[in-house]
Design a protein around this motif. Sequence first.
Motif, PDB file in Angstrom:
ATOM      1  N   UNK A 152       0.833  -1.206   0.000  1.00  0.00           N
ATOM      2  CA  UNK A 152       0.000   0.000   0.000  1.00  0.00           C
ATOM      3  C   UNK A 152       0.866   1.253   0.000  1.00  0.00           C
ATOM      4  N   UNK A 153       0.319   2.297  -0.544  1.00  0.00           N
ATOM      5  CA  UNK A 153       0.971   3.602  -0.532  1.00  0.00           C
ATOM      6  C   UNK A 153       0.557   4.325   0.748  1.00  0.00           C
ATOM      7  N   UNK A 154       1.486   5.000   1.382  1.00  0.00           N
ATOM      8  CA  UNK A 154       1.218   5.693   2.647  1.00  0.00           C
ATOM      9  C   UNK A 154       0.103   6.723   2.480  1.00  0.00           C
ATOM     10  N   UNK A 155       0.015   7.343   1.316  1.00  0.00           N
ATOM     11  CA  UNK A 155      -1.026   8.365   1.103  1.00  0.00           C
ATOM     12  C   UNK A 155      -2.424   7.766   1.079  1.00  0.00           C
ATOM     13  N   UNK A 156      -2.542   6.452   0.922  1.00  0.00           N
ATOM     14  CA  UNK A 156      -3.854   5.807   0.904  1.00  0.00           C
ATOM     15  C   UNK A 156      -4.465   5.669   2.291  1.00  0.00           C
ATOM     16  N   UNK A 157      -3.648   5.648   3.318  1.00  0.00           N
ATOM     17  CA  UNK A 157      -4.147   5.407   4.674  1.00  0.00           C
ATOM     18  C   UNK A 157      -5.157   6.467   5.124  1.00  0.00           C
ATOM     19  N   UNK A 158      -4.875   7.778   4.957  1.00  0.00           N
ATOM     20  CA  UNK A 158      -5.893   8.765   5.345  1.00  0.00           C
ATOM     21  C   UNK A 158      -7.183   8.627   4.533  1.00  0.00           C
ATOM     22  N   UNK A 159      -7.085   8.252   3.276  1.00  0.00           N
ATOM     23  CA  UNK A 159      -8.280   8.067   2.452  1.00  0.00           C
ATOM     24  C   UNK A 159      -9.123   6.903   2.968  1.00  0.00           C
ATOM     25  N   UNK A 160      -8.477   5.825   3.349  1.00  0.00           N
ATOM     26  CA  UNK A 160      -9.173   4.655   3.881  1.00  0.00           C
ATOM     27  C   UNK A 160      -9.837   5.003   5.214  1.00  0.00           C
ATOM     28  N   UNK A 161      -9.103   5.689   6.070  1.00  0.00           N
ATOM     29  CA  UNK A 161      -9.641   6.072   7.377  1.00  0.00           C
ATOM     30  C   UNK A 161     -10.837   7.005   7.207  1.00  0.00           C
ATOM     31  N   UNK A 162     -10.743   7.944   6.275  1.00  0.00           N
ATOM     32  CA  UNK A 162     -11.852   8.869   6.033  1.00  0.00           C
ATOM     33  C   UNK A 162     -13.098   8.118   5.556  1.00  0.00           C
ATOM     34  N   UNK A 163     -12.925   7.179   4.648  1.00  0.00           N
ATOM     35  CA  UNK A 163     -14.065   6.394   4.152  1.00  0.00           C
ATOM     36  C   UNK A 163     -14.697   5.593   5.282  1.00  0.00           C
ATOM     37  N   UNK A 164     -13.866   4.967   6.106  1.00  0.00           N
ATOM     38  CA  UNK A 164     -14.391   4.191   7.231  1.00  0.00           C
ATOM     39  C   UNK A 164     -15.104   5.088   8.240  1.00  0.00           C
ATOM     40  N   UNK A 165     -14.541   6.262   8.488  1.00  0.00           N
ATOM     41  CA  UNK A 165     -15.183   7.197   9.413  1.00  0.00           C
ATOM     42  C   UNK A 165     -16.554   7.624   8.901  1.00  0.00           C
ATOM     43  N   UNK A 166     -16.626   8.036   7.626  1.00  0.00           N
ATOM     44  CA  UNK A 166     -17.900   8.484   7.069  1.00  0.00           C
ATOM     45  C   UNK A 166     -18.958   7.390   7.137  1.00  0.00           C
TER      46      UNK A 166
END
Length: 95
Positions: free
Chosen positions: A61-75
Amino acid sequence: MNTYNPLIHRYRPLKTNYSDNPVLVVDTQARHSDLLDAAHQRICAASDLLETLYCLCFKQADVKDIPNIINALYLLTQDGCELLEVAKQQLTHRT
């Protein structure tokens, strides 16, 4: 925690709105089954995403993907929880 009274305000803004003028709301007078279906859909989507992530190797995985994944899970989970909250309050106010 503030208790929200769905009988006073029909449209409850979601906490996940980014602006002061919410565009995403929950209709507190929607059918109970519709609220539960919408909550179920979001919570299952979050669960499916977590299951997929559990099966993946993070070394790829790319490190920049982690905030995107967390944001999707949060929403997904926050919206699902708010829908469940309104459904629960509907039951409370019926009795």
